[in-house]
Design a protein around this motif. Structure first.
Motif, PDB file in Angstrom:
ATOM      1  N   ARG A 296       0.837  -1.207   0.000  1.00 45.70           N
ATOM      2  CA  ARG A 296       0.000   0.000   0.000  1.00 45.70           C
ATOM      3  C   ARG A 296       0.871   1.255   0.000  1.00 45.70           C
ATOM      4  O   ARG A 296       0.573   2.226  -0.695  1.00 45.70           O
ATOM      5  CB  ARG A 296      -0.926   0.003   1.211  1.00 45.70           C
ATOM      6  CG  ARG A 296      -1.842   1.225   1.256  1.00 45.70           C
ATOM      7  CD  ARG A 296      -2.674   1.260   2.518  1.00 45.70           C
ATOM      8  NE  ARG A 296      -3.499   2.457   2.535  1.00 45.70           N
ATOM      9  CZ  ARG A 296      -3.088   3.650   2.942  1.00 45.70           C
ATOM     10  NH1 ARG A 296      -1.837   3.802   3.345  1.00 45.70           N
ATOM     11  NH2 ARG A 296      -3.905   4.689   2.925  1.00 45.70           N
TER      12      ARG A 296
ATOM     13  N   ALA B 250       0.450   3.955  -2.877  1.00 43.67           N
ATOM     14  CA  ALA B 250      -0.193   5.204  -2.478  1.00 43.67           C
ATOM     15  C   ALA B 250       0.783   6.367  -2.387  1.00 43.67           C
ATOM     16  O   ALA B 250       0.394   7.512  -2.591  1.00 43.67           O
ATOM     17  CB  ALA B 250      -0.890   5.021  -1.139  1.00 43.67           C
TER      18      ALA B 250
ATOM     19  N   ILE C 268      -5.948   3.739   8.441  1.00 44.91           N
ATOM     20  CA  ILE C 268      -6.070   3.529   7.001  1.00 44.91           C
ATOM     21  C   ILE C 268      -7.530   3.661   6.569  1.00 44.91           C
ATOM     22  O   ILE C 268      -7.846   4.271   5.546  1.00 44.91           O
ATOM     23  CB  ILE C 268      -5.511   2.142   6.609  1.00 44.91           C
ATOM     24  CG1 ILE C 268      -3.999   2.092   6.872  1.00 44.91           C
ATOM     25  CG2 ILE C 268      -5.806   1.824   5.152  1.00 44.91           C
ATOM     26  CD1 ILE C 268      -3.381   0.728   6.631  1.00 44.91           C
TER      27      ILE C 268
ATOM     28  N   ALA D 253      -9.389   6.459   3.907  1.00 44.75           N
ATOM     29  CA  ALA D 253      -9.741   5.845   2.627  1.00 44.75           C
ATOM     30  C   ALA D 253     -10.427   6.821   1.680  1.00 44.75           C
ATOM     31  O   ALA D 253     -10.235   6.766   0.465  1.00 44.75           O
ATOM     32  CB  ALA D 253     -10.638   4.625   2.859  1.00 44.75           C
TER      33      ALA D 253
ATOM     34  N   TYR E  80      -4.798   1.771  -8.278  1.00 44.14           N
ATOM     35  CA  TYR E  80      -5.062   2.204  -6.902  1.00 44.14           C
ATOM     36  C   TYR E  80      -5.771   3.549  -6.869  1.00 44.14           C
ATOM     37  O   TYR E  80      -6.738   3.746  -6.141  1.00 44.14           O
ATOM     38  CB  TYR E  80      -3.751   2.278  -6.122  1.00 44.14           C
ATOM     39  CG  TYR E  80      -3.904   2.899  -4.756  1.00 44.14           C
ATOM     40  CD1 TYR E  80      -4.411   2.147  -3.692  1.00 44.14           C
ATOM     41  CD2 TYR E  80      -3.566   4.222  -4.522  1.00 44.14           C
ATOM     42  CE1 TYR E  80      -4.569   2.718  -2.442  1.00 44.14           C
ATOM     43  CE2 TYR E  80      -3.707   4.785  -3.279  1.00 44.14           C
ATOM     44  CZ  TYR E  80      -4.217   4.026  -2.238  1.00 44.14           C
ATOM     45  OH  TYR E  80      -4.371   4.602  -1.008  1.00 44.14           O
TER      46      TYR E  80
ATOM     47  N   LYS F 100      -9.143   3.849  -4.843  1.00 44.36           N
ATOM     48  CA  LYS F 100      -8.470   4.042  -3.558  1.00 44.36           C
ATOM     49  C   LYS F 100      -9.361   3.693  -2.375  1.00 44.36           C
ATOM     50  O   LYS F 100      -8.930   3.036  -1.425  1.00 44.36           O
ATOM     51  CB  LYS F 100      -7.988   5.480  -3.426  1.00 44.36           C
ATOM     52  CG  LYS F 100      -7.357   5.808  -2.070  1.00 44.36           C
ATOM     53  CD  LYS F 100      -6.957   7.260  -1.978  1.00 44.36           C
ATOM     54  CE  LYS F 100      -6.288   7.560  -0.643  1.00 44.36           C
ATOM     55  NZ  LYS F 100      -7.204   7.370   0.500  1.00 44.36           N
TER      56      LYS F 100
ATOM     57  N   ASP G  56      -8.216   0.706   0.132  1.00 43.27           N
ATOM     58  CA  ASP G  56      -7.775   1.058   1.481  1.00 43.27           C
ATOM     59  C   ASP G  56      -8.619   0.339   2.529  1.00 43.27           C
ATOM     60  O   ASP G  56      -8.106  -0.109   3.563  1.00 43.27           O
ATOM     61  CB  ASP G  56      -7.869   2.572   1.696  1.00 43.27           C
ATOM     62  CG  ASP G  56      -6.649   3.300   1.155  1.00 43.27           C
ATOM     63  OD1 ASP G  56      -5.805   2.644   0.515  1.00 43.27           O
ATOM     64  OD2 ASP G  56      -6.543   4.520   1.374  1.00 43.27           O
TER      65      ASP G  56
END
Length: 210
Positions: A30, A34, A91, A95, A180, A184, A188
């Motif tokens: 991640r 990200a 997280i 998100a 992603y 997202k 997430d």
């Protein structure tokens, strides 16, 4: 068992363990997607340092201590579980927030945070300490030569950091990052659910009698 064979057996077992999916894998993947490849590689270094810590503790006999002092192991499991749950909540809450993936090559702040975050995540699972201790206890000779003791920590670092560096490079490529950014929110939340479930399981294992 010959010292060289014992060393190779230990490193082989640790390699398989490092490649097994878990919160460390989720975090590095991640972070790489990200944030940036730099941050992902910094997280990989954090995982490598965490592996060296576990190796050093195993060599110092932490496995024997945790198996004999039950309350200490339980306390570490609860603390590790709560940390993973805290990480999952962070997280999940983030998100829905937009993210900026562009990072200046000279900007090391994000990489520094990724390193410490990854190190804390790696060290949050006392079961990993037990795995290291069990492997060392089972495969390391009773009186290993000095060269084996000197070789183990850097070799462990190369295994842990090397594997997660591969993960970081793979997941920071253009296509994974574009995917992603398109999805997202739910990605997430899936990552948060996985990490939270692992943390909850760790904490519940500590609360379970016997």
């Amino acid at each position: 068992m010959d010292a060289s064979v014992a060393l190779l057996s230990i490193l082989g077992a640790l390699t398989i363990g490092a490649m097994s999916p878990g919160p460390s894998f989720v975090l590095v993947a991640r972070t790489s997607i990200a944030q940036s490849r730099r941050a992902g590689l910094a997280a990989a270094l954090g995982m490598g340092v965490g592996g060296v810590v576990f190796a050093a503790l195993a060599l110092l006999g932490l496995h024997a201590l945790l198996t004999q002092v039950g309350w200490l192991y339980l306390a570490l499991k609860v603390a590790g579980g709560l940390y993973l749950i805290h990480l999952a909540v962070r997280i999940w809450r983030g998100a829905g927030e937009p993210i900026h993936v562009a990072e200046s090559p000279a900007d090391t702040a994000g990489a520094g945070r990724a390193f410490w975050f990854a190190l804390a995540t790696q060290l949050s699972n006392p079961k990993t300490a037990i795995v290291y201790g069990s492997i060392f206890a089972a495969l390391l000779p009773a009186a290993p030569p000095a060269w084996v003791l000197l070789t183990l920590p850097p070799a462990v670092f190369l295994i842990e950091a090397g594997w997660y560096a591969i993960v970081a490079v793979a997941f920071s490529a253009g296509r994974p990052r574009a995917a992603y950014l398109r999805s997202k929110g739910w990605i997430d939340r899936v990552a948060a659910s996985v990490i939270g479930a692992l943390g909850l399981r760790l904490a519940l294992d500590a609360a379970r009698p016997g």
